[in-house]
Design a protein around this motif. Structure first.
Motif: not given
Length: 501
Positions: A417, A446-447, A451, A454, A476-478, A482-483, A486
């Motif tokens: 990520a 988070a995706g 993803t 994520a 974990y995110s891309d 998104e982070q 979340a």
């Protein structure tokens, strides 16, 4: 077909997912002569192909006169290119929609009515709204056992089927979901097939969860296998771990799942028909069904679990497959990873016998594999458990898993990520509960699973003592967006219940 009903195609380059859409000018002569308005269902015809599409009306400036725009899926299904001429007319009346309306008013559907509905859905005659209506009216406990049997059989009949001429015993397993991180399937398949038993596992992608088995396996190897590839892999290894949607085993189910995902809905009757139609289409003769029960799991009470188990068993028997349902603990997530890649890490850790492998995931996989051995060999569960433990502990399951991945196209490196954030415990105490549903939503925000990398990794389990400031989970995110999305949700929710024991 009247020549005046012909228009020249333009590829609009618009992704309407799986619902074909045709775009026509507001002053189009066909709309005027045929009485078409926005959202009308129309029949598009080109050479020997025809599809039903939903009409969107656009301003005159968007399209040239005598032209019709098509969405990507409409272009593909109709088999056309820019510049060809198509004809447009009224869509045929879909008589099975009468049965959907009948069900809306609480009446039982006949075998013929259910088969007609499934046949029309498989043939792409229903719009997304009409599919959603059917799913909604069948949700809860609105289908009785006879209707579920009919739905299962109709879904099998509309797709392809795998056959295994040289095998009389074909095994399978399924978990009904609702428990983040419960990625037992790859482990069970590796253990059982290492013993020489056949288990051609076709799995779905996530419906309402942060990862399905197909999503997790796709981070490790190729899962989009055709029927010939599945048969080759199984002939070589006694098993496969493939995405069922790629092989058209139950096309109606794949269409229904797409709408279920959008509705965040997984109804009882549809769940049973979905699971069993895929098992039967894969040629399975015996299957174990894992039904986790917990306050925040999909199934929340023992009574509800026992009802579901009874339905699974009855429908399975009527459709010629022996089902053993196992009601398991669904009080908290299984493993430490949630999301395709993080769950794959847990699977690899268990197979490789690493010290940091999540023991709850290992124990549940052994439990399920032991029950499959019990079914296959007609032996006591305890003997099956010893057999499963030996195969996992001596490394045979890990070697077998590598053989399966190699046969499916090789082993991939797990992606990482772009963004990660470790959240600290806000207080000292004992972790008393984790909300499964809210945790799954956190990972999805988070995706995951779109993803693969994520998701999240838990650092504490229910019952653990926690000091304020200790790591609770890593997200974990891309993307940064998104982070933050979340984390905002986390701050407003109550996923982790920390208190004094």
């Amino acid at each position: 077909m009247k020549e005046t009903n012909s228009l020249t195609v333009i590829d609009m380059g618009i992704d309407t997912h799986q619902e074909p859409v045709v775009y026509m000018r507001s002053d189009c002569h066909i709309c005027r002569s045929e009485g078409f308005t926005a959202n009308s269902r129309v029949l598009l015809h080109y050479e020997n192909n025809s599809i039903i599409a939903t009409l969107n009306v656009v301003d005159e400036k968007v399209l040239a006169p005598a032209h019709a725009g098509l969405s990507k899926i409409a272009m593909r299904r109709l088999g056309v290119l820019d510049g060809v001429s198509i004809t447009i007319s009224h869509a045929p009346v879909i008589t099975s929609l009468t049965a959907v309306r009948k069900k809306i008013f609480g009446h039982k559907l006949s075998d013929e009515e259910i088969w007609a509905i499934v046949s029309d859905i498989s043939a792409h005659r229903y719009s997304d709204i009409e599919i959603a209506s059917f799913l909604s009216v069948c949700a809860g406990s609105r289908l009785d056992v006879d209707e579920i049997i009919s739905l299962t059989q109709a879904m099998v009949a509309c797709g392809k089927r795998l056959t295994w001429p040289n095998e009389t015993l074909i095994l399978d397993k399924h978990c009904i979901g609702g428990l983040p991180g419960n990625r037992t399937t790859p482990l069970v398949v590796a253990i059982v097939s290492a013993a020489g038993l056949t288990i051609p596992k076709t799995s779905s992608r996530a419906i309402t969860s942060p990862a399905g088995t197909a999503d997790t396996m796709e981070s490790l190897t190729t899962v989009n296998l055709n029927l010939a590839d599945i048969q080759r892999v199984v002939n070589e290894t006694h098993a496969c771990l493939a995405w069922g949607g790629a092989v058209n085993l139950s096309p109606a189910d794949d269409l229904l799942i797409r709408i279920e995902r959008a509705l965040d809905l997984d109804g009882e009757g549809q769940l049973i028909a979905s699971v069993l139609s895929k098992k039967i289409a894969a040629g399975s003769t015996h299957a174990v069904i894992d039904i986790p029960v917990g306050a925040t799991a999909k199934i929340r009470s023992q009574v509800e679990a026992e009802r579901l188990a009874s339905l699974f068993t009855q429908v399975g028997a009527a459709c010629g497959i022996q089902i053993r349902c196992l009601i398991t603990d669904g009080s908290q997530p299984i493993g430490a990873g949630v999301g395709p890649v993080e769950e794959a890490r847990d699977v690899l850790a268990v197979l490789q016998g690493r010290d940091d492998a999540p023991q709850d995931l290992r124990e549940r996989a052994l439990y399920l594999a032991a029950h499959l051995f019990s079914l296959a060999y007609q032996e006591r569960y305890e003997l099956g458990l010893i057999r499963a433990m030996d195969i996992l502990d001596n490394g045979e399951a890990w070697l077998q898993f590598q053989r399966i991945l190699a046969a499916q196209g090789g082993i991939k490196s797990l992606p990482k990520a772009s963004y990660q954030h470790t959240e600290a415990a806000p207080m000292t105490g004992t972790l008393q509960a984790i909300d499964n549903r809210q945790l799954a939503r956190l990972a999805k925000l988070a995706g995951a699973p779109t993803t693969a990398a994520a998701g999240l990794r838990l650092h504490k389990r229910v019952g653990d003592r926690i000091e304020r400031g200790e790591p609770l989970f890593t997200l974990y995110s891309d993307t940064a967006g998104e982070q933050q999305y979340a984390l905002d949700f986390y701050q407003q929710s109550a996923i982790f219940n920390i208190g004094e024991a």
